[in-house]
Write an enzyme that holds these catalytic residues in place. Structure first.
Site, PDB file in Angstrom:
ATOM      1  N   PRO A  10      -2.000  30.460 -24.038  1.00  0.00           N
ATOM      2  CA  PRO A  10      -0.820  30.860 -24.794  1.00  0.00           C
ATOM      3  C   PRO A  10       0.186  29.739 -25.030  1.00  0.00           C
ATOM      4  CG  PRO A  10      -0.842  31.908 -22.627  1.00  0.00           C
ATOM      5  CD  PRO A  10      -2.145  31.217 -22.789  1.00  0.00           C
ATOM      6  N   ASN A  11       0.705  29.758 -26.244  1.00  0.00           N
ATOM      7  CA  ASN A  11       1.765  28.871 -26.717  1.00  0.00           C
ATOM      8  C   ASN A  11       1.320  27.431 -26.973  1.00  0.00           C
ATOM      9  OD1 ASN A  11       3.813  30.939 -26.645  1.00  0.00           O
ATOM     10  ND2 ASN A  11       3.714  30.741 -24.417  1.00  0.00           N
ATOM     11  N   ARG A  18       6.886  22.492 -29.665  1.00  0.00           N
ATOM     12  CA  ARG A  18       7.352  23.217 -28.477  1.00  0.00           C
ATOM     13  C   ARG A  18       7.815  22.231 -27.410  1.00  0.00           C
ATOM     14  NH1 ARG A  18       3.550  25.843 -23.893  1.00  0.00           N
ATOM     15  NH2 ARG A  18       5.195  26.743 -22.629  1.00  0.00           N
ATOM     16  N   TYR A  23       6.178  18.452 -23.490  1.00  0.00           N
ATOM     17  CA  TYR A  23       4.793  18.461 -23.947  1.00  0.00           C
ATOM     18  C   TYR A  23       4.443  17.367 -24.948  1.00  0.00           C
ATOM     19  CZ  TYR A  23       4.927  22.989 -21.684  1.00  0.00           C
ATOM     20  OH  TYR A  23       5.070  23.986 -20.748  1.00  0.00           O
ATOM     21  N   ASN A  74      -6.815  24.605 -20.482  1.00  0.00           N
ATOM     22  CA  ASN A  74      -5.396  24.625 -20.178  1.00  0.00           C
ATOM     23  C   ASN A  74      -5.011  26.087 -20.326  1.00  0.00           C
ATOM     24  OD1 ASN A  74      -2.616  24.620 -20.105  1.00  0.00           O
ATOM     25  ND2 ASN A  74      -2.432  22.683 -21.219  1.00  0.00           N
ATOM     26  N   ALA A  77       0.456  29.684 -19.294  1.00  0.00           N
ATOM     27  CA  ALA A  77       1.101  30.565 -18.312  1.00  0.00           C
ATOM     28  C   ALA A  77       0.105  31.429 -17.544  1.00  0.00           C
ATOM     29  CB  ALA A  77       2.131  31.450 -19.006  1.00  0.00           C
ATOM     30  N   HIS A  80      -0.860  30.990 -13.595  1.00  0.00           N
ATOM     31  CA  HIS A  80      -0.114  31.428 -12.431  1.00  0.00           C
ATOM     32  C   HIS A  80      -0.355  32.874 -12.025  1.00  0.00           C
ATOM     33  CE1 HIS A  80       1.670  27.663 -13.463  1.00  0.00           C
ATOM     34  NE2 HIS A  80       2.064  28.153 -14.626  1.00  0.00           N
ATOM     35  N   ASP A  87     -11.536  35.327 -12.217  1.00  0.00           N
ATOM     36  CA  ASP A  87     -12.795  36.025 -11.964  1.00  0.00           C
ATOM     37  C   ASP A  87     -13.850  35.693 -13.020  1.00  0.00           C
ATOM     38  OD1 ASP A  87     -11.629  37.124  -9.741  1.00  0.00           O
ATOM     39  OD2 ASP A  87     -11.371  39.128 -10.602  1.00  0.00           O
ATOM     40  N   GLU A  98      -9.437  22.305 -14.940  1.00  0.00           N
ATOM     41  CA  GLU A  98      -8.151  22.838 -15.409  1.00  0.00           C
ATOM     42  C   GLU A  98      -7.246  21.667 -15.770  1.00  0.00           C
ATOM     43  OE1 GLU A  98      -4.461  25.312 -13.365  1.00  0.00           O
ATOM     44  OE2 GLU A  98      -6.407  25.313 -12.381  1.00  0.00           O
ATOM     45  N   HIS A 100      -3.386  20.392 -17.381  1.00  0.00           N
ATOM     46  CA  HIS A 100      -1.999  20.711 -17.740  1.00  0.00           C
ATOM     47  C   HIS A 100      -1.322  19.442 -18.225  1.00  0.00           C
ATOM     48  CE1 HIS A 100      -2.174  24.757 -16.167  1.00  0.00           C
ATOM     49  NE2 HIS A 100      -2.851  24.254 -15.145  1.00  0.00           N
ATOM     50  N   ILE A 101      -0.639  19.537 -19.333  1.00  0.00           N
ATOM     51  CA  ILE A 101       0.039  18.389 -19.926  1.00  0.00           C
ATOM     52  C   ILE A 101       1.176  17.927 -19.026  1.00  0.00           C
ATOM     53  CG2 ILE A 101       1.390  17.616 -21.927  1.00  0.00           C
ATOM     54  CD1 ILE A 101      -0.256  19.828 -23.525  1.00  0.00           C
ATOM     55  N   ARG A 107       7.703  21.248 -11.648  1.00  0.00           N
ATOM     56  CA  ARG A 107       8.515  22.088 -12.535  1.00  0.00           C
ATOM     57  C   ARG A 107       9.043  23.295 -11.767  1.00  0.00           C
ATOM     58  NH1 ARG A 107       5.836  23.090 -18.122  1.00  0.00           N
ATOM     59  NH2 ARG A 107       7.953  23.797 -18.500  1.00  0.00           N
ATOM     60  N   ARG A 111       5.630  27.874 -11.317  1.00  0.00           N
ATOM     61  CA  ARG A 111       4.519  27.124 -11.912  1.00  0.00           C
ATOM     62  C   ARG A 111       3.699  26.348 -10.882  1.00  0.00           C
ATOM     63  NH1 ARG A 111       5.432  27.150 -17.519  1.00  0.00           N
ATOM     64  NH2 ARG A 111       7.626  27.282 -18.089  1.00  0.00           N
TER      65      ARG A 111
END
Length: 146
Positions: A10-11, A18, A23, A74, A77, A80, A87, A98, A100-101, A107, A111
């Site tokens: 998402p996002n 953004r 980011y 990535n 949200a 978390h 699963d 995984e 993350h930028i 943060r 998070r």
């Protein structure tokens, strides 16, 4: 020839506009173009999917088994709190990294914890968009060793 599924949650469709201070200014299209070049250089293929919907990502993870050799994600949200994504990864047993930028551990406190991390082979966090390429190269090395 390795096949990798790149998932963005998402996002992340808003990259480039953004919170550029967090980011950066590169867009999602810029990222995918760069990673496709890396895969061409290394003789592999990349499929990309971005979704703001958890179920769409879960369906893509399920479909990856037997089609792709590994996954980069990535989860945004969903990192978390999405036990459903966790699963799904545990169910298909494909090597997954995984990404993350931003550094999620530096943060907001909510998070700091990833429910995905225990079922993937590693995390790359806080290295900006470059982190995707480094994660991709590491994933490809893991796939080659299989």
């Amino acid at each position: 020839m390795a096949s990798v599924l790149l998932l963005n949650g998402p996002n992340l469709n808003l990259l480039g506009t953004r919170e550029p201070g967090v980011y950066g200014s590169e867009t999602l299209e810029d990222l995918v173009t760069n990673l496709n070049k890396v895969m061409e250089e290394l003789g592999g293929s990349l499929e990309h999917l971005q979704s703001n919907h958890e179920g769409v990502l879960i369906d893509a993870i399920h479909r990856a088994k037997g089609v792709h050799d590994g996954i980069l994600i990535n989860p945004g949200a969903f990192t978390h709190y999405s036990y459903a994504l966790r699963d799904a990864f545990a169910s298909i047993a494909l090597p997954t990294i995984e990404v993350h930028i931003s550094n999620i551990h530096a943060r907001e406190e909510f998070r700091h914890h990833s429910v995905i991390a225990p079922v993937v082979i590693g995390q790359v966090v806080g290295l900006g968009m470059d982190g995707y390429e480094w994660a991709l190269r590491a994933l490809l090395r893991k796939i080659e060793k299989k």
